[in-house]
Design an enzyme around this catalytic site. Structure first.
Site: not given
Ligand code: GNR
Ligand code: NI
Length: 172
Positions: A135-136, A51, A46, A139, A93-94
């Protein structure tokens, strides 16, 4: 289309609260396309607009496995309208390269959003998709996975990321 730079913690722009998208303009569609390209290039499951330093309420998700056809989902002005259950998931998270930690989330969510054409849809999600949606959405509120860790892990991850940022700044 363009691969954009992903911001890393502790960049203060990751703390900005994203604004609702008022209208689906060509610029918004371009942003969505750049986000998808950036997510696939990373690669990630995601990516939220925050980001890449664009505080609009947009995220993209693709939870398809490598052996499956890609399934891009675009969420504009997303809202979680129902949450059920609890799950602990190993999240990455990236914006926190190299960090993987267990985070508690709802196990199922119903999300309402607009797609890239501005059409409203609702989606029932569980598993990784439900975790990624939460998670998104975090953000877009300027909330990061580190905020959902216990005090000890939070301190370790904060120091690791700050050191990493300093090392990279002095190498430039
Ligand atoms: O690539 C991503 N993998 C992930 C794995 C488990 C739970 C959430 C994520 S999101 C993350 C990409 C990211 O940072 N999205 O904001
Ligand atoms: Ni993230």
């Amino acid at each position: 289309m363009a691969v954009r730079t992903i911001l890393h913690y502790p960049d203060p722009r990751l703390r900005e609260k994203a604004r609702p998208v008022a209208e689906i303009t060509p610029a918004i569609k371009q942003l969505v396309d750049d986000m998808a390209e950036t997510m696939y290039a990373a690669p990630g499951v995601g990516l939220a607009a925050t980001q890449i330093g664009e505080p609009h309420r947009i995220f993209v998700i693709d939870t398809a496995n490598e052996d499956e056809p890609s399934q891009l989902r675009v969420f504009i002005n997303p809202e979680i309208v129902q949450r059920d259950g609890e799950v602990t998931w190993e999240e990455g998270c990236l914006s926190f390269p190299g960090v993987v930690e267990e985070i508690d989330r709802a196990s199922k969510v119903r999300v309402r959003a607009m797609d890239r054409e501005g059409k409203v849809f609702e989606l029932d999600a569980d598993g990784l998709l439900a975790v990624a949606v939460q998670h998104e959405l975090d953000h877009l509120e300027g909330v990061l996975m580190i905020d959902r860790m216990g005090a000890l892990k939070k301190r370790i991850v904060d120091r690791k990321m700050r050191r990493r940022a300093e090392t990279r700044a002095s190498a430039r």
